[in-house]
Design a protein around this motif. Structure first.
Motif, short mmCIF file in Angstrom:
data_model
loop_
_atom_site.label_atom_id
_atom_site.label_comp_id
_atom_site.label_asym_id
_atom_site.label_seq_id
_atom_site.Cartn_x
_atom_site.Cartn_y
_atom_site.Cartn_z
N PHE A 1 0.80 -1.22 0.00
CA PHE A 1 0.00 0.00 0.00
C PHE A 1 0.84 1.27 0.00
O PHE A 1 0.38 2.32 -0.44
CB PHE A 1 -0.95 0.01 1.20
N VAL A 2 2.06 1.20 0.49
CA VAL A 2 2.93 2.38 0.45
C VAL A 2 3.22 2.77 -1.00
O VAL A 2 3.13 3.95 -1.38
CB VAL A 2 4.24 2.11 1.22
N ALA A 3 3.56 1.76 -1.81
CA ALA A 3 3.82 2.03 -3.22
C ALA A 3 2.55 2.49 -3.94
O ALA A 3 2.59 3.42 -4.76
CB ALA A 3 4.37 0.77 -3.90
N VAL A 4 1.42 1.87 -3.62
CA VAL A 4 0.16 2.25 -4.27
C VAL A 4 -0.18 3.70 -3.95
O VAL A 4 -0.59 4.46 -4.84
CB VAL A 4 -0.97 1.31 -3.80
N GLN A 5 0.00 4.10 -2.70
CA GLN A 5 -0.28 5.49 -2.32
C GLN A 5 0.56 6.46 -3.13
O GLN A 5 0.07 7.47 -3.63
CB GLN A 5 0.03 5.69 -0.83
N GLY A 6 1.85 6.15 -3.29
CA GLY A 6 2.74 7.04 -4.03
C GLY A 6 2.36 7.16 -5.49
O GLY A 6 2.34 8.26 -6.05
N ILE A 7 2.05 6.03 -6.13
CA ILE A 7 1.70 6.06 -7.55
C ILE A 7 0.38 6.77 -7.77
O ILE A 7 0.25 7.60 -8.69
CB ILE A 7 1.65 4.61 -8.10
N VAL A 8 -0.61 6.49 -6.93
CA VAL A 8 -1.90 7.17 -7.07
C VAL A 8 -1.74 8.67 -6.85
O VAL A 8 -2.35 9.49 -7.54
CB VAL A 8 -2.93 6.58 -6.07
N MET A 9 -0.88 9.02 -5.90
CA MET A 9 -0.61 10.44 -5.63
C MET A 9 -0.04 11.12 -6.88
O MET A 9 -0.48 12.21 -7.28
CB MET A 9 0.39 10.53 -4.48
N LEU A 10 0.92 10.48 -7.54
CA LEU A 10 1.53 11.08 -8.74
C LEU A 10 0.50 11.19 -9.86
O LEU A 10 0.44 12.23 -10.55
CB LEU A 10 2.72 10.24 -9.21
N LEU A 11 -0.31 10.16 -10.06
CA LEU A 11 -1.33 10.22 -11.11
C LEU A 11 -2.32 11.36 -10.82
O LEU A 11 -2.76 12.06 -11.74
CB LEU A 11 -2.08 8.88 -11.19
N ALA A 12 -2.65 11.56 -9.54
CA ALA A 12 -3.56 12.65 -9.19
C ALA A 12 -2.94 14.01 -9.50
O ALA A 12 -3.62 14.92 -10.01
CB ALA A 12 -3.92 12.57 -7.70
N VAL A 13 -1.65 14.14 -9.23
CA VAL A 13 -0.96 15.40 -9.52
C VAL A 13 -0.94 15.65 -11.03
O VAL A 13 -1.17 16.78 -11.49
CB VAL A 13 0.48 15.37 -8.96
N ILE A 14 -0.68 14.59 -11.82
CA ILE A 14 -0.66 14.74 -13.28
C ILE A 14 -2.02 15.22 -13.79
O ILE A 14 -2.11 16.14 -14.61
CB ILE A 14 -0.26 13.41 -13.95
N VAL A 15 -3.08 14.60 -13.29
CA VAL A 15 -4.43 14.98 -13.73
C VAL A 15 -4.74 16.43 -13.32
O VAL A 15 -5.28 17.21 -14.11
CB VAL A 15 -5.47 14.01 -13.15
N ALA A 16 -4.37 16.81 -12.09
CA ALA A 16 -4.65 18.17 -11.62
C ALA A 16 -3.89 19.20 -12.44
O ALA A 16 -4.45 20.24 -12.83
CB ALA A 16 -4.30 18.27 -10.14
N LEU A 17 -2.61 18.92 -12.72
CA LEU A 17 -1.81 19.87 -13.50
C LEU A 17 -2.32 19.96 -14.94
O LEU A 17 -2.34 21.05 -15.53
CB LEU A 17 -0.34 19.44 -13.50
N THR A 18 -2.72 18.82 -15.50
CA THR A 18 -3.26 18.84 -16.86
C THR A 18 -4.52 19.69 -16.94
O THR A 18 -4.70 20.49 -17.87
CB THR A 18 -3.56 17.41 -17.32
N ASN A 19 -5.39 19.54 -15.96
CA ASN A 19 -6.61 20.35 -15.95
C ASN A 19 -6.29 21.83 -15.81
O ASN A 19 -6.96 22.68 -16.39
CB ASN A 19 -7.53 19.89 -14.81
N PHE A 20 -5.27 22.14 -15.02
CA PHE A 20 -4.84 23.54 -14.86
C PHE A 20 -4.37 24.11 -16.20
O PHE A 20 -4.78 25.21 -16.60
CB PHE A 20 -3.73 23.60 -13.82
N ILE A 21 -3.53 23.35 -16.92
CA ILE A 21 -3.04 23.82 -18.22
C ILE A 21 -4.18 23.96 -19.21
O ILE A 21 -4.26 24.93 -19.98
CB ILE A 21 -1.97 22.84 -18.74
N VAL A 22 -5.09 23.00 -19.20
CA VAL A 22 -6.24 23.05 -20.12
C VAL A 22 -7.11 24.27 -19.82
O VAL A 22 -7.60 24.95 -20.73
CB VAL A 22 -7.06 21.75 -20.00
N ASP A 23 -7.30 24.57 -18.53
CA ASP A 23 -8.09 25.76 -18.16
C ASP A 23 -7.47 27.03 -18.72
O ASP A 23 -8.17 27.93 -19.20
CB ASP A 23 -8.21 25.85 -16.64
N ILE A 24 -6.14 27.13 -18.66
CA ILE A 24 -5.46 28.33 -19.16
C ILE A 24 -5.61 28.43 -20.68
O ILE A 24 -5.94 29.49 -21.22
CB ILE A 24 -3.97 28.29 -18.78
N ILE A 25 -5.38 27.30 -21.37
CA ILE A 25 -5.50 27.32 -22.84
C ILE A 25 -6.92 27.68 -23.25
O ILE A 25 -7.14 28.49 -24.17
CB ILE A 25 -5.10 25.94 -23.41
#
Length: 363
Positions: free
Chosen positions: A329-353
């Motif tokens: 679960f430690v590894a799962v938490q880290g990977i899910v955390m990174l995927l969440a950051v990627i999705v959040a940043l992508t939405n931020f960039i899309v909002d600006i565009i």
């Protein structure tokens, strides 16, 4: 500051209500971007909190990973040494503190820092996402325009059914079907993996982990073709998921744009229907795709887990499935955390565009 102005008609009005006052576009855009940027943090915080407590519902990570493989005394000793015998809320705040310092913990199954796992396998998932988006654009946009141009005729009906099948078919089923046809039956493409030249690519100086980029750097056309052949089926399987959405979206928006006044004016001047679609109607119809891309990125990340597992594409999704099987679960938490950051940043960039190119977005 508001001031009073005398009008030629002898009336006194506030300058704030004076028609034609230029709007401070730059300040408005800056505030819009700042607000969108600040919203990233609560989004990530909520996701991290949810993942942490959902993982803890089943118990501590060491019991989940090693129960049954260690004697009770040794298991209790490992739990105490890792601090998992403390109250959950204490562990939660400690976890947040470590995250702020960039410490995602160490995996339990192979004793590897989670940050190293993210670095080693993140590039593969990024590369697959780029391939999938490319496939989605290549298929979704032109076919959507054709469907709009041939509206309510046989090609339109066929493409609408194709779009529905694309996003309704489970990725693992589409992947297995592609493998059976193009790898097993026809023998045209590899069954699994990222390349047959892993050692050559990883032996390059400062490899990026993006195999196509590394293959181009090597200058060896045999390796470049091999990388593209390995990428074809995973990219199509994952890209079709988004291509179907794009196709439907482009078709609907092009049809709507074809009824606009400026298009009707062009039609009345004798402009051909083909030119109206390809030169005048499709550009405004592409704007909603930019907005939808943010939502599709979350879908792609979820689909990447199944795609990478089906094709043994060793990215974050492939490792996530392995760590889930090992109940790490430690590894799962880290990977899910990174995927969440990627999705959040992508939405931020899309909002600006979207704010820059879509006049309907107000800020």
């Amino acid at each position: 500051m508001t001031s009073m102005i005398d009008t030629p008609e002898g009336q006194t009005v506030s300058s704030a209500a004076t028609p034609g006052k230029p709007k401070k576009q730059g300040l408005g855009l800056g505030r819009y971007i700042l607000i969108r940027f600040l919203l990233i943090f609560p989004t990530i915080f909520i996701l991290v909190t949810m993942v942490f407590f959902l993982m803890r519902i089943t118990g501590d990570p060491i019991t989940a990973a090693l129960a049954g493989r260690l004697p009770p005394d040794a298991l209790a000793e490992r739990i105490a040494a890792a601090g998992y015998d403390r109250p959950v809320i204490v562990q939660y705040f400690e976890y947040l503190g470590n995250l702020i310092q960039g410490d995602f913990g160490t995996t339990l199954s192979d004793n590897t820092p989670v940050t190293q796992v993210l670095v080693n396998y993140g590039a593969a998932t990024l590369e697959l996402g780029i391939y999938a988006l490319t496939v989605a654009f290549i298929i979704g946009i032109p076919f959507g325009m054709i469907a709009a141009y041939k509206r309510d005729r046989l090609p339109d009906a066929f493409l609408r059914v194709f779009a529905i099948l694309s996003y309704a078919t489970p990725i693992f089923f589409a992947g297995l079907l592609l493998k059976l046809v193009f790898s097993v039956w026809l023998g045209w493409l590899p069954v699994a993996g990222r390349t047959s030249y892993t050692a050559e690519l990883e032996g390059l100086r400062n490899p990026t982990g993006l195999y196509l980029l590394d293959a181009l750097r090597s200058g060896n056309w045999t390796i470049i073709v091999d990388v593209l052949e390995h990428a074809a089926l995973p990219a199509i399987a994952l890209g079709l998921l988004t291509a179907g959405v794009f196709l439907r979206l482009v078709r609907t928006n092009v049809i709507g744009t074809l009824g606009a006044q400026y298009v009707e004016a062009g039609r009345s001047r004798g402009v051909s229907e083909y030119r109206l679609v390809t030169k005048h109607a499709y550009k405004p119809a592409l704007i909603p795709i930019i907005t939808v891309m943010g939502l599709q990125m979350a879908l792609l990340m979820g689909g990447a887990v199944l795609t990478e597992t089906t094709f043994e594409w060793k990215g974050l999704g492939f490792k996530l499935a392995e760590y889930l099987t090992a109940r790490d679960f430690v590894a799962v938490q880290g990977i899910v955390m990174l995927l969440a950051v990627i999705v959040a940043l992508t939405n931020f960039i899309v909002d600006i565009i979207a704010a820059l190119i879509d006049p309907r977005v107000r800020y």
